[in-house]
Scaffold this active site. Sequence first.
Site, PDB file in Angstrom:
ATOM      1  N   LYS A  74     -11.317  -5.090 -26.416  1.00 42.42           N
ATOM      2  CA  LYS A  74     -11.288  -6.560 -26.434  1.00 42.42           C
ATOM      3  C   LYS A  74      -9.864  -7.119 -26.365  1.00 42.42           C
ATOM      4  CE  LYS A  74     -15.719  -6.827 -28.785  1.00 42.42           C
ATOM      5  NZ  LYS A  74     -16.518  -7.298 -29.908  1.00 42.42           N
ATOM      6  N   ASP A 108     -18.142 -13.856 -29.749  1.00 43.80           N
ATOM      7  CA  ASP A 108     -18.545 -13.257 -31.036  1.00 43.80           C
ATOM      8  C   ASP A 108     -18.398 -14.269 -32.172  1.00 43.80           C
ATOM      9  OD1 ASP A 108     -19.139 -10.678 -30.089  1.00 43.80           O
ATOM     10  OD2 ASP A 108     -17.056 -10.023 -30.273  1.00 43.80           O
TER      11      ASP A 108
HETATM   12  P1  NDP Z   1     -12.532  -1.818 -35.933  1.00 39.79           P
HETATM   13  O1  NDP Z   1     -12.424  -0.380 -35.545  1.00 39.79           O
HETATM   14  O2  NDP Z   1     -11.535  -2.798 -35.466  1.00 39.79           O
HETATM   15  O3  NDP Z   1     -12.542  -1.903 -37.572  1.00 39.79           O
HETATM   16  C1  NDP Z   1     -13.335  -1.031 -38.323  1.00 39.79           C
HETATM   17  C2  NDP Z   1     -13.292  -1.425 -39.802  1.00 39.79           C
HETATM   18  O4  NDP Z   1     -14.236  -0.607 -40.484  1.00 39.79           O
HETATM   19  C3  NDP Z   1     -11.950  -1.212 -40.488  1.00 39.79           C
HETATM   20  O5  NDP Z   1     -11.774  -2.218 -41.459  1.00 39.79           O
HETATM   21  C4  NDP Z   1     -12.151   0.168 -41.170  1.00 39.79           C
HETATM   22  O6  NDP Z   1     -11.371   0.353 -42.332  1.00 39.79           O
HETATM   23  C5  NDP Z   1     -13.583   0.054 -41.590  1.00 39.79           C
HETATM   24  N1  NDP Z   1     -14.261   1.327 -41.798  1.00 39.79           N
HETATM   25  C6  NDP Z   1     -14.584   2.250 -40.853  1.00 39.79           C
HETATM   26  N2  NDP Z   1     -15.247   3.287 -41.433  1.00 39.79           N
HETATM   27  C7  NDP Z   1     -15.327   2.988 -42.757  1.00 39.79           C
HETATM   28  C8  NDP Z   1     -15.900   3.676 -43.888  1.00 39.79           C
HETATM   29  N3  NDP Z   1     -16.500   4.851 -43.749  1.00 39.79           N
HETATM   30  N4  NDP Z   1     -15.809   3.088 -45.110  1.00 39.79           N
HETATM   31  C9  NDP Z   1     -15.195   1.897 -45.253  1.00 39.79           C
HETATM   32  N5  NDP Z   1     -14.637   1.211 -44.222  1.00 39.79           N
HETATM   33  C10 NDP Z   1     -14.707   1.751 -42.994  1.00 39.79           C
HETATM   34  O7  NDP Z   1     -14.021  -2.229 -35.509  1.00 39.79           O
HETATM   35  P2  NDP Z   1     -14.577  -3.700 -35.219  1.00 39.79           P
HETATM   36  O8  NDP Z   1     -14.120  -4.620 -36.282  1.00 39.79           O
HETATM   37  O9  NDP Z   1     -14.343  -4.083 -33.804  1.00 39.79           O
HETATM   38  O10 NDP Z   1     -16.168  -3.472 -35.336  1.00 39.79           O
HETATM   39  C11 NDP Z   1     -16.778  -3.137 -36.575  1.00 39.79           C
HETATM   40  C12 NDP Z   1     -18.272  -2.899 -36.365  1.00 39.79           C
HETATM   41  O11 NDP Z   1     -18.943  -4.106 -36.046  1.00 39.79           O
HETATM   42  C13 NDP Z   1     -18.517  -1.942 -35.193  1.00 39.79           C
HETATM   43  O12 NDP Z   1     -19.362  -0.910 -35.646  1.00 39.79           O
HETATM   44  C14 NDP Z   1     -19.178  -2.787 -34.134  1.00 39.79           C
HETATM   45  O13 NDP Z   1     -20.146  -2.057 -33.392  1.00 39.79           O
HETATM   46  C15 NDP Z   1     -19.836  -3.892 -34.958  1.00 39.79           C
HETATM   47  N6  NDP Z   1     -19.980  -5.138 -34.172  1.00 39.79           N
HETATM   48  C16 NDP Z   1     -21.238  -5.637 -33.939  1.00 39.79           C
HETATM   49  C17 NDP Z   1     -21.405  -6.790 -33.174  1.00 39.79           C
HETATM   50  C18 NDP Z   1     -22.779  -7.304 -32.896  1.00 39.79           C
HETATM   51  O14 NDP Z   1     -22.987  -7.976 -31.866  1.00 39.79           O
HETATM   52  N7  NDP Z   1     -23.730  -7.036 -33.749  1.00 39.79           N
HETATM   53  C19 NDP Z   1     -20.255  -7.533 -32.615  1.00 39.79           C
HETATM   54  C20 NDP Z   1     -18.973  -6.932 -32.939  1.00 39.79           C
HETATM   55  C21 NDP Z   1     -18.864  -5.768 -33.686  1.00 39.79           C
HETATM   56  P3  NDP Z   1      -9.856   0.955 -42.256  1.00 39.79           P
HETATM   57  O15 NDP Z   1      -8.987  -0.227 -41.946  1.00 39.79           O
HETATM   58  O16 NDP Z   1      -9.653   1.519 -43.613  1.00 39.79           O
HETATM   59  O17 NDP Z   1      -9.865   1.984 -41.174  1.00 39.79           O
END
Ligand code: NDP
Length: 267
Positions: A74, A108
């Site tokens: 994105k 979004d």
């Molecule tokens: P990013 O990779 O930018 O961020 C991921 C986040 O998740 C970070 O804060 C990370 O923490 C945290 N995280 C990952 N694994 C864990 C875990 N096991 N325990 C705790 N925290 C965790 O992803 P996005 O923000 O772009 O997307 C997040 C989710 O939202 C995705 O799975 C995506 O598919 C979903 N999504 C759904 C949409 C929809 O239309 N329904 C639209 C947009 C997104 P840390 O900083 O510590 O790594």
Amino acid sequence: MTYPWREAPEGTFAVIGDPVHHSLSPKMHSAAYATLGLPYTYYGIHVPTGEVGEALERLSSLGYQGINVTVPHKEEALNWADVVEPMAARVRAANTLRLKDRACINTDAPGFLDTLGEFHPTEKKVLLVGAGGSARALIVALLSDGYSIKLTNRTLEKAHSLAEELGSNQLSVSESADPDGCALILNTTSASLNKEELPIQWDRAMPGALAYDLMYARPTTPFLAKAFSLGLATMDGLPLLVAQGARSFEWWLGIEAPRTAMREALQ
Ligand code: NDP
């Protein structure tokens, strides 16, 4: 149907991502075209990081008009665009591109507010877990709608730098995931992908609070299963998928999207 971008056929619309095979967008948009009798195609196209610009040029030459962008492209897509709407600039992410004039928007953030349409909390206070790209988009949307936000994340420094970047006195960072006083408990992390639980202090959740997971999984995610077992209201990521997809459809085509058909295609 999913293709590597170098093998993409001629077409009209697509979603690019890495990975992209799991995306439900092709099913949803194809159902919308079938419902309205529109002669369009919508494919999933796999594009590795660093190849977004090159892939978009090729898709443009193959006749594609509009592209949705999913994780992790994105920001790369935003940098490719020449015409950037203010919301996409503010959340630093483009999820919808129009190829002919290299324009982009973010659906979004407003799509997320669409999904809260029926939700009328007495107090607009949110516990938001996660500090990635989706968290940034949702924080911008929630602040614009008058919510105050308690932000927490596994890597706390990322929550602090996101809060600093967005700079609002309605946004604070918390070490613990304490939902006390929050009408909305929002999971923007990918923890549910690996069926991992988050350290939320569920015993402090308000009765009647809405637990909202951006992810969707059948039958449910660990986050939503826990909330449901405690009698909280729950919502998964499917309504957001439909809302953002419908807004992309309407921006590209200038006609109302058949939201019911799009939702039914996912069920
Ligand atoms: P990013 O990779 O930018 O961020 C991921 C986040 O998740 C970070 O804060 C990370 O923490 C945290 N995280 C990952 N694994 C864990 C875990 N096991 N325990 C705790 N925290 C965790 O992803 P996005 O923000 O772009 O997307 C997040 C989710 O939202 C995705 O799975 C995506 O598919 C979903 N999504 C759904 C949409 C929809 O239309 N329904 C639209 C947009 C997104 P840390 O900083 O510590 O790594």
